[in-house]
Scaffold this active site. Sequence first.
Site, mmCIF file in Angstrom:
data_model
loop_
_atom_site.group_PDB
_atom_site.id
_atom_site.type_symbol
_atom_site.label_atom_id
_atom_site.label_comp_id
_atom_site.label_asym_id
_atom_site.label_seq_id
_atom_site.Cartn_x
_atom_site.Cartn_y
_atom_site.Cartn_z
ATOM 1 C CB THR A 36 41.329 38.175 33.594
ATOM 2 O OG1 THR A 36 41.397 38.664 32.367
ATOM 3 C CG2 THR A 36 42.918 38.361 34.209
ATOM 4 C CG ASP A 91 27.489 42.830 29.742
ATOM 5 O OD1 ASP A 91 27.510 42.596 28.489
ATOM 6 O OD2 ASP A 91 28.918 43.373 30.212
#
Lengths: 502, 502
Positions: A215, A268
């Site tokens: 974002t 991750d």
Amino acid sequence: MPTNRNSNTLILKRLGIDTQWEYYIYMQANCHICRSEGFESLTRVQVTFQDKTIIATLNVLGSDLLNNKQASLSESAWKALGVKEGDKIAIAHLHPVESMSLVRSKIYGKRLNESDMSAIIKDITLGHYSGVQMAAFITTCSGDNMDVHEIAALTKAMVNIGQKLKWKKKMIVDKHCVGGLPGNRTTPIVVSIVAAAGLTIPKTSSRAITSPAGTADVMETMTNVSLTLKDIKRVVNQEGGCMVWGGAVQLSPADDLLIKIEKALDFDGEGLMIASVLSKKAAAGSTHVVIDIPVGETAKVRTLVDAHKLKYYFTVVGQVIGLEVEVIITDGIQPVGNGIGPVPEALDVLAVLKGDKNRPKDLEDRAILIAGAILELANEVSIGQGKFAAQQLLQSGSAYEKFLAICQVQGGFKTPKLSPIVHQIYSEKAGILRTIDNRRLAMIAKLSGAPSDLGAGLILHKKMGDKIKKGEALFTIYTDTQGELNYTLKYLAQQSDILTIT
Amino acid sequence: MPTNRNSNTLILKRLGIDTQWEYYIYMQANCHICRSEGFESLTRVQVTFQDKTIIATLNVLGSDLLNNKQASLSESAWKALGVKEGDKIAIAHLHPVESMSLVRSKIYGKRLNESDMSAIIKDITLGHYSGVQMAAFITTCSGDNMDVHEIAALTKAMVNIGQKLKWKKKMIVDKHCVGGLPGNRTTPIVVSIVAAAGLTIPKTSSRAITSPAGTADVMETMTNVSLTLKDIKRVVNQEGGCMVWGGAVQLSPADDLLIKIEKALDFDGEGLMIASVLSKKAAAGSTHVVIDIPVGETAKVRTLVDAHKLKYYFTVVGQVIGLEVEVIITDGIQPVGNGIGPVPEALDVLAVLKGDKNRPKDLEDRAILIAGAILELANEVSIGQGKFAAQQLLQSGSAYEKFLAICQVQGGFKTPKLSPIVHQIYSEKAGILRTIDNRRLAMIAKLSGAPSDLGAGLILHKKMGDKIKKGEALFTIYTDTQGELNYTLKYLAQQSDILTIT
């Protein structure tokens, strides 16, 4: 600290070597420090200038770029120490990083408690961990290898090490979407709706970790996202919301470093992800948080079972650190919106905010769903009324006005611009578009240069279920350079069935 | 491969930057390749010169060290490509390393089979893995996280990728000691005894991973250990045995790279260790191998339970790859011999071989035990007669003669020399020496400069159970530089009870 400070000093000369976030020091092989301290290449050393100390990796020079009274630093290290040419730096042995023994014990099955996690996160924040050491920590904490207590301990440790924001209002709301769904850029729309409703939503976002755009990358195409804490406060106090990059304010400095290694590893773990998300929310002063988990075969979360496990972790860890967390599980079968990449996604966001006739309805629907959930969680409207209220704020233009107002106080609004090199991909057959492989679509956007080239990426022209004619445009690729376009097309030529049409 | 080869070439200039085993390429920020390919610092790229290609990490230069038609390589990359100043190199995008997806799936709980392991080991051998990627592989394969099938698969993959030695004799013996016990340098003695008995023992050893000395480091103080395959064959065919560094002959090239990262992490998992050991034995053409596992609280293997698990793994993996393995579990409570560090341990070895009056008896006993086990495993003597036969070969001087003969054909014997800066540590109280902390003793030897400074380390003057007078010398530290001595003493001052005396 060196035994004799003067004997361990060298004079700085700038060589201008950019090693990004990794700090390097360059010294002559036969300088007195290398000889007396027994330093060789790749030794990690303490470098001190006045009251600042960093840890850097040594590269030894065999050439005459430096004389034996000089040293140089990589550009990031140069900046971190705040030095100039001719400054005198002190170099000393690095003490063994004690918390690495905790990482080793974790690999061998020990659970880490809060004080263990604090010790590790403190050392990482201070830059004591090398890249390979951080990779070991990330790996051993990945793959469902942390229980909920460990995740909570890690989250607390991350919150405690960074700065914390304080607000005058009691209720502070926030949202987060668990990534992996290309184009799912609801944040700017949700923040605009929620702030327009009068709530306080100090949204910090990350840059892309393994995706073609985060974002913060998307917002950067429209306004300034690197604000100081002071400026964030000013923006939020004035407009009720902000849309800034979290990394610039070091709300979770250890997390910012870990994310760089996760990016290099291209993975991750879920525990790390939960700690990363919730630590940033807590540090931002949030009290009520809505988490959106899109589920789909090629999304980040692939099954409902995985999604419910994450929901459990988010809820429990939220409780431990004092956050009210509401998790919504959504459909993640196909990309949201039409664009993938910072600018392509920004164009989608603007289309929804402006109510353009061709706006991506799926992105709009998702933004309304999430904004509605926030309005309900915050008791702003009664249960069941959230979506309707959110829709009103969007349709009335209040949300778009709020978006522009926030951009204005963050540094001004600018129109996002696509990359100049344009290449269309056409369908080789006719039929119905049955499936879209989000992962490989994301790979194409990344190869085209996203997210580091903000204008790069792709725009999809079709949705699942659409009827496709032979020779019809499926998507358009945008790149800054011909090299990147060639490379992207080469990858594309080796793939089949990214979009299946039957 | 670049689309247009000529557009992706730069001219080499030597900057002389030593980054050890990590390959780096240096390019100007505004050179045409960085711009057209979208390269930035830390991008990993393919670098080609004639028929050789390596993978290197990019550092971008903002200064005028290079002009925009030039590139430079770190010293190891320069050597690997075999280039000189003015040579033209081609630079291309690196394809994503596909086998990293297997590492990711392993982290998420999938078992890796033989073809998975082969893909990973192949990519590692080709230099496609960065340091952080290798760290992730090592971490997920550590901590009892591989089952016996995975260890066998990894071992096979490692054997298949390297060179293999072939011998005329049918039976080839070997030995290995699972490290962690400072000073346990039986190898040169065992090889000498076994070769003196007429068996063939082409022993390759490693350098230290996390210890103050590996056998190759110790042997390097007395003779040349970096032999080519051809020279190893000559030595073994002539003398029946050799004592060389395995890394020089690339018997297991992936392992050599992994060990460098294990060293930086300061740990190696047991599955990796078994694969590392047995792959090197198989590649060296061995058929019968004796493995010594010393057990003690501060040794590498701490409990009998762990030792028996390792015994199981060694035996089963040995069977899978066609090796007859005999594991002996020994007492690892205190250091073996008096020295810790390459030269200090070499002096112990020579004292035993020569039968010096003050030779370390514990080292001699261990060497006889292992040599005896080999003689029995090879059916050279009947069961129960091994130790006696080994002892005879040592006492008669045959083993010492054989040792000198092997050193002679490896490149000549030289006398090991201790480092010049000498510092004695005295007891602060009187009593009995009760315990010795092997780990911290090893740390002291490492801080003093071992193993990279061959003459550095320490010599112990007392054994467990010895009566100590106040002010009596406990051990002597040897360093090349005053800086290293200061640093070692500083560490020592912070420690208590490395030797407990009550």
